[in-house]
Design a protein around this motif. Structure first.
Motif, PDB file in Angstrom:
ATOM      1  N   LEU A  76      43.681  32.963  49.478  1.00  0.00           N
ATOM      2  CA  LEU A  76      42.777  32.427  48.474  1.00  0.00           C
ATOM      3  C   LEU A  76      43.403  32.565  47.092  1.00  0.00           C
ATOM      4  O   LEU A  76      43.973  33.609  46.752  1.00  0.00           O
ATOM      5  N   GLY A  77      43.273  31.533  46.279  1.00  0.00           N
ATOM      6  CA  GLY A  77      43.687  31.629  44.890  1.00  0.00           C
ATOM      7  C   GLY A  77      42.648  32.348  44.058  1.00  0.00           C
ATOM      8  O   GLY A  77      41.536  32.636  44.524  1.00  0.00           O
ATOM      9  N   ALA A  78      43.001  32.633  42.813  1.00  0.00           N
ATOM     10  CA  ALA A  78      42.079  33.366  41.940  1.00  0.00           C
ATOM     11  C   ALA A  78      40.757  32.637  41.782  1.00  0.00           C
ATOM     12  O   ALA A  78      39.684  33.254  41.797  1.00  0.00           O
ATOM     13  N   GLU A  79      40.808  31.303  41.652  1.00  0.00           N
ATOM     14  CA  GLU A  79      39.574  30.551  41.464  1.00  0.00           C
ATOM     15  C   GLU A  79      38.665  30.673  42.680  1.00  0.00           C
ATOM     16  O   GLU A  79      37.444  30.791  42.549  1.00  0.00           O
ATOM     17  N   ASP A  80      39.252  30.634  43.883  1.00  0.00           N
ATOM     18  CA  ASP A  80      38.446  30.774  45.101  1.00  0.00           C
ATOM     19  C   ASP A  80      37.848  32.172  45.205  1.00  0.00           C
ATOM     20  O   ASP A  80      36.702  32.335  45.644  1.00  0.00           O
ATOM     21  N   MET A  81      38.614  33.201  44.815  1.00  0.00           N
ATOM     22  CA  MET A  81      38.085  34.560  44.867  1.00  0.00           C
ATOM     23  C   MET A  81      36.953  34.739  43.854  1.00  0.00           C
ATOM     24  O   MET A  81      35.983  35.447  44.124  1.00  0.00           O
ATOM     25  N   VAL A  82      37.075  34.090  42.709  1.00  0.00           N
ATOM     26  CA  VAL A  82      36.000  34.129  41.719  1.00  0.00           C
ATOM     27  C   VAL A  82      34.712  33.567  42.320  1.00  0.00           C
ATOM     28  O   VAL A  82      33.634  34.171  42.222  1.00  0.00           O
ATOM     29  N   VAL A 103      37.936  44.800  46.370  1.00  0.00           N
ATOM     30  CA  VAL A 103      37.756  44.562  47.800  1.00  0.00           C
ATOM     31  C   VAL A 103      38.274  43.191  48.206  1.00  0.00           C
ATOM     32  O   VAL A 103      38.978  43.050  49.211  1.00  0.00           O
ATOM     33  N   ILE A 104      37.959  42.160  47.429  1.00  0.00           N
ATOM     34  CA  ILE A 104      38.405  40.820  47.823  1.00  0.00           C
ATOM     35  C   ILE A 104      39.922  40.697  47.694  1.00  0.00           C
ATOM     36  O   ILE A 104      40.561  39.989  48.481  1.00  0.00           O
ATOM     37  N   SER A 105      40.514  41.405  46.744  1.00  0.00           N
ATOM     38  CA  SER A 105      41.972  41.397  46.637  1.00  0.00           C
ATOM     39  C   SER A 105      42.594  42.017  47.882  1.00  0.00           C
ATOM     40  O   SER A 105      43.591  41.506  48.418  1.00  0.00           O
ATOM     41  N   ALA A 106      42.001  43.122  48.348  1.00  0.00           N
ATOM     42  CA  ALA A 106      42.505  43.775  49.554  1.00  0.00           C
ATOM     43  C   ALA A 106      42.345  42.870  50.771  1.00  0.00           C
ATOM     44  O   ALA A 106      43.288  42.661  51.546  1.00  0.00           O
ATOM     45  N   LEU A 107      41.146  42.301  50.956  1.00  0.00           N
ATOM     46  CA  LEU A 107      40.886  41.482  52.138  1.00  0.00           C
ATOM     47  C   LEU A 107      41.682  40.180  52.111  1.00  0.00           C
ATOM     48  O   LEU A 107      42.113  39.683  53.159  1.00  0.00           O
ATOM     49  N   ASN A 108      41.879  39.627  50.931  1.00  0.00           N
ATOM     50  CA  ASN A 108      42.672  38.401  50.824  1.00  0.00           C
ATOM     51  C   ASN A 108      44.080  38.623  51.357  1.00  0.00           C
ATOM     52  O   ASN A 108      44.651  37.762  52.039  1.00  0.00           O
ATOM     53  N   TYR A 126      28.120  45.799  47.440  1.00  0.00           N
ATOM     54  CA  TYR A 126      29.147  44.961  46.816  1.00  0.00           C
ATOM     55  C   TYR A 126      30.288  44.645  47.783  1.00  0.00           C
ATOM     56  O   TYR A 126      30.628  43.462  47.957  1.00  0.00           O
ATOM     57  N   PRO A 127      30.920  45.626  48.441  1.00  0.00           N
ATOM     58  CA  PRO A 127      31.919  45.251  49.446  1.00  0.00           C
ATOM     59  C   PRO A 127      31.318  44.487  50.626  1.00  0.00           C
ATOM     60  O   PRO A 127      31.934  43.546  51.136  1.00  0.00           O
ATOM     61  N   LEU A 128      30.103  44.857  51.046  1.00  0.00           N
ATOM     62  CA  LEU A 128      29.474  44.110  52.137  1.00  0.00           C
ATOM     63  C   LEU A 128      29.206  42.668  51.719  1.00  0.00           C
ATOM     64  O   LEU A 128      29.366  41.737  52.521  1.00  0.00           O
ATOM     65  N   GLY A 129      28.814  42.476  50.467  1.00  0.00           N
ATOM     66  CA  GLY A 129      28.592  41.121  49.969  1.00  0.00           C
ATOM     67  C   GLY A 129      29.869  40.296  49.975  1.00  0.00           C
ATOM     68  O   GLY A 129      29.847  39.093  50.294  1.00  0.00           O
ATOM     69  N   VAL A 130      30.987  40.915  49.632  1.00  0.00           N
ATOM     70  CA  VAL A 130      32.265  40.207  49.655  1.00  0.00           C
ATOM     71  C   VAL A 130      32.620  39.804  51.081  1.00  0.00           C
ATOM     72  O   VAL A 130      33.044  38.661  51.338  1.00  0.00           O
TER      73      VAL A 130
END
Length: 386
Positions: free
Chosen positions: A151-157, A139-144, A97-101
């Motif tokens: 990235l906005g929420a829609e892009d992270m989705v 993970v994506i919140s951390a990396l963003n 999951y983190p690798l996929g992100v």
């Protein structure tokens, strides 16, 4: 399940493992889908909410491309990878999951460095509460933030959906990560999966004298297996035969004609999606006007549709729903992708213990493993803790 670590404890554990303090700690919640199952990838409507059980990650960016990951649960040791050569075929367990992100962000053209990561989570795994998306959203919140990706929420989705679809290999929609990233406390997330528009709908069960119980059947499921994919293929076939972009565009009034155009199995799949979309809209209207106590019959109807038309329930889920209703729940349904996982039961607070006892007794008498039963409340979405 052991007590989850708070941000300070997780940071201290991280430093003990990796020899330096993390750059920060982020968390993202699991979710319960109140109603609207298998409608998301049909561009329909869903009504999930984030729950007060979360995945938490302590993360530090590295000066090289090495990735080192460890979790506080299970027996999987330190996992290593290289950010320059991520391999979908060899990713295993929770680390995919983190690798996929990371992979999905790279596909967007972002330069993602190496990192050290320590995961702690109290979202039950395999229970239909989106434990995998909680990890991805943390993970994506951390990396963003750490990479200033903005990235906005829609892009992270959409990035986490790509991670699920193309790296993990699970053909999921956008509901789970939308709930995890965009929720607020005390509200359900009314999501239009066609345009990602969101309206937060009040869901205050406590004030209505109600409790939402989650009944984890302990029957593990995976979105990467064939049952979920087969249902999605049926929906795509139904849309193609009916000449619409997605089943979102089929109304209740179209079902009679559809029954003459589709084979019996595909028609049942289509009927579930069409009626489920309508139930979501009804639930939103009732929550706006009458409150949580009015949606019980919709929960019951949703479960019957998933059991009979979409055929994604199982004996344990059906028993959980039946026992909860008999013991006093005003509505109950399976939640999540199906083939196992959890049911939810909207229950008067005064009847909650009776419902718990009745479900536990029913499982014991049937020879099933003891279920996990706990209450959840609508919680805030993903955020930085430290």
């Amino acid at each position: 399940m052991t007590r989850p670590l708070d941000a300070k404890e997780l940071a201290a554990r991280f430093e003990g493992v990796f020899g330096a303090a993390p750059d920060g700690v982020w968390q993202a919640p699991g979710r319960v889908n109140l109603i609207g199952e298998h409608t998301d990838y049909n561009e329909g409507f869903v009504l999930p909410f984030a729950i007060d059980r979360t995945a938490r990650v302590a993360v530090r960016v590295r000066p090289d491309s090495a990735i080192r990951m460890l979790s506080t649960f299970g027996n999987q040791g330190l996992t290593t990878a290289d950010a320059r050569s991520l391999d979908r075929a060899t990713a295993r367990g929770w680390t995919k999951y983190p690798l996929g992100v990371i992979w999905a962000l790279q596909q967007r053209g972002l330069n993602i460095p190496g990192l050290d990561l320590l995961l702690d989570s109290d979202v039950p795994r395999g229970a239909g509460l989106s434990s995998s998306h909680a990890i991805e959203c943390a993970v994506i919140s951390a990396l963003n933030e750490l990479t200033a990706a903005s990235l906005g929420a829609e892009d992270m989705v959409l990035a986490t959906q790509r991670a699920e679809n193309d790296f993990v290999g699970a053909p999921t929609g956008i509901m789970d990560q939308s709930a995890s990233l965009r929720a607020t406390a005390g509200h359900a997330v009314f999501l239009d999966c066609r345009d990602q528009s969101v309206r937060l709908v009040p869901f205050d069960a406590d004030s209505a004298g109600l409790v939402l119980l989650v009944i984890d059947t302990r029957v593990s499921h995976s979105h990467a297996d064939g049952g979920y994919a087969a249902r999605r293929e049926s929906c795509e076939l139904g849309a193609e035969v009916l000449g619409v972009r997605a089943l979102r565009d089929v109304g209740l009034e179209d079902l009679e004609e559809a029954s003459g155009l589709l084979d019996a199995e595909t028609f049942r799949r289509v009927r579930h999606v069409v009626t489920e979309n309508d139930r979501v809209l009804q639930a939103v209207e009732l929550l706006d006007t009458a409150g949580p106590g009015a949606i019980g019959p919709l929960l019951d109807a949703s479960h019957a549709s998933m059991r009979d038309d979409f055929e994604i329930s199982c004996a344990e889920l059906d028993l959980a729903v039946e026992a909860a209703r008999t013991a006093g729940a005003i509505g109950a349904r399976m939640t999540g992708g199906g083939f196992g996982g959890s049911a939810i039961a909207l229950t008067p607070a005064g009847s909650a213990q009776r419902v718990r006892t009745a479900v536990e007794r029913a499982f014991a008498e049937a020879g099933y493993a003891a279920p996990g039963i706990f209450s959840v409340r609508p919680a805030a979405g993903a955020r930085r803790l430290a």
